[in-house]
Design a protein around this motif. Structure first.
Motif, short mmCIF file in Angstrom:
data_model
loop_
_atom_site.label_atom_id
_atom_site.label_comp_id
_atom_site.label_asym_id
_atom_site.label_seq_id
_atom_site.Cartn_x
_atom_site.Cartn_y
_atom_site.Cartn_z
N LEU A 97 55.96 -8.84 4.97
CA LEU A 97 56.51 -9.07 4.18
C LEU A 97 56.25 -10.83 3.84
O LEU A 97 56.29 -11.20 2.80
N GLN A 98 54.77 -10.87 4.63
CA GLN A 98 54.00 -12.78 4.24
C GLN A 98 53.36 -12.23 2.99
O GLN A 98 53.16 -13.30 2.01
N SER A 99 53.24 -11.03 2.60
CA SER A 99 52.55 -10.90 1.49
C SER A 99 53.29 -10.84 0.22
O SER A 99 52.47 -10.92 -0.41
N GLN A 100 54.53 -10.65 0.29
CA GLN A 100 55.43 -11.02 -1.36
C GLN A 100 56.49 -12.31 -0.96
O GLN A 100 57.43 -11.88 -0.88
N ILE A 101 55.93 -13.51 0.16
CA ILE A 101 56.31 -14.28 0.81
C ILE A 101 56.93 -14.84 -1.07
O ILE A 101 58.41 -15.32 -0.57
N THR A 102 56.50 -14.67 -1.42
CA THR A 102 57.43 -15.93 -2.95
C THR A 102 58.10 -14.86 -3.91
O THR A 102 59.03 -15.41 -4.90
N LYS A 103 58.37 -13.37 -3.44
CA LYS A 103 59.70 -12.89 -4.27
C LYS A 103 60.64 -12.30 -3.85
O LYS A 103 61.77 -11.76 -3.66
N VAL A 104 60.34 -12.84 -1.94
CA VAL A 104 62.03 -12.72 -1.00
C VAL A 104 62.55 -14.06 -1.36
O VAL A 104 62.56 -15.23 -1.68
N SER A 105 64.30 -13.06 -0.36
CA SER A 105 65.18 -14.43 -0.58
C SER A 105 64.73 -15.07 0.57
O SER A 105 63.89 -15.24 1.02
N ALA A 106 65.71 -16.48 0.84
CA ALA A 106 65.74 -17.26 1.50
C ALA A 106 65.87 -16.48 2.70
O ALA A 106 64.85 -17.49 3.62
N ALA A 107 66.81 -15.75 2.53
CA ALA A 107 67.16 -15.39 4.22
C ALA A 107 66.24 -14.38 4.26
O ALA A 107 65.55 -14.23 5.76
N ASP A 108 65.04 -13.77 4.16
CA ASP A 108 64.18 -12.54 4.53
C ASP A 108 63.01 -14.16 4.53
O ASP A 108 61.79 -13.82 5.41
N ARG A 109 62.62 -15.14 3.87
CA ARG A 109 61.62 -16.18 4.91
C ARG A 109 62.20 -16.56 6.12
O ARG A 109 60.92 -16.71 6.83
N GLU A 110 63.30 -16.68 6.02
CA GLU A 110 64.19 -17.57 6.97
C GLU A 110 63.67 -15.92 8.35
O GLU A 110 63.50 -16.39 9.92
N ARG A 111 63.75 -15.19 8.23
CA ARG A 111 63.73 -13.87 8.61
C ARG A 111 62.09 -13.35 9.31
O ARG A 111 61.70 -13.28 11.01
N TYR A 112 61.18 -14.12 8.43
CA TYR A 112 60.18 -14.19 8.55
C TYR A 112 59.67 -15.11 9.55
O TYR A 112 58.78 -14.48 10.68
N GLY A 113 60.28 -16.18 9.68
CA GLY A 113 59.43 -17.37 10.60
C GLY A 113 60.28 -16.53 11.62
O GLY A 113 59.31 -17.25 13.16
N ARG A 114 61.75 -16.30 12.56
CA ARG A 114 61.79 -15.80 13.75
C ARG A 114 60.61 -14.73 13.85
O ARG A 114 60.26 -14.49 14.84
N MET A 115 60.21 -13.98 12.60
CA MET A 115 59.44 -12.25 12.77
C MET A 115 58.46 -12.51 13.71
O MET A 115 57.93 -12.44 14.81
N ILE A 116 57.89 -14.04 13.49
CA ILE A 116 56.59 -14.75 13.87
C ILE A 116 56.60 -15.54 15.51
O ILE A 116 55.88 -14.42 15.77
#
Length: 152
Positions: A97-116
């Motif tokens: 997900l991090q490798s595609q962070i600029t191409k994903v939705s805001a919801a996915d970026r939020e999910r990324y933060g929780r995932m970390i």
């Protein structure tokens, strides 16, 4: 007062530029710190995998040497190994997900933060479970002492 003793005139643009540069350096340090956390957890996971493999061998040896020990005890380090694999899978997904962070939705970026945050907690938990598996092996060895007899 002479002009030599007076401080240089107040330059708001210079102060703002220095503040922006300072904030940029701190943001970069923050990113590097986050990356370092993941890197060190990854290194710890490698060591935990190695230790867990040794523990699996130890449990198998214990079951083979002492018939009083239940064969079901092998499940303890194997379950821990499965948990280690799960945490590594989560780390891989986070990196994907991090490798595609600029191409994903805001919801996915939020999910990324929780995932970390969750993955870091899982990493701490996996350290605790591996310690528990080690302590269980030591306890079982202590309870079912099997003296090694050398034939003469």
């Amino acid at each position: 007062m002479s002009d030599e003793n007076q401080n240089e005139p107040f330059d708001i643009d210079r102060i703002m530029r220095e503040a922006d540069e300072s904030m940029a350096r701190m943001a970069k340090m923050e990113e590097e710190g986050t990356a370092d956390i993941v890197k060190y957890f990854d290194r710890i996971h490698d060591k935990l995998f190695d230790l867990n493999n040794i523990l699996i061998a130890g449990y198998f040896a214990l079951v083979a040497i002492n018939q009083q020990v239940s064969k079901g005890i092998i499940f303890v380090p194997v379950a821990n190994l499965l948990f280690l694999i799960y945490v590594d899978y989560r780390m891989m997904e986070k990196s994907r997900l991090q490798s595609q962070i600029t191409k994903v939705s805001a919801a996915d970026r939020e999910r990324y933060g929780r995932m970390i945050n969750n993955t870091n907690l899982y990493s701490l938990l996996v350290i605790a479970t591996t310690l528990t598996v080690t302590l269980v092996l030591i306890y079982v060895l202590y309870q079912f002492k099997t003296p090694i007899q050398v034939k003469s």
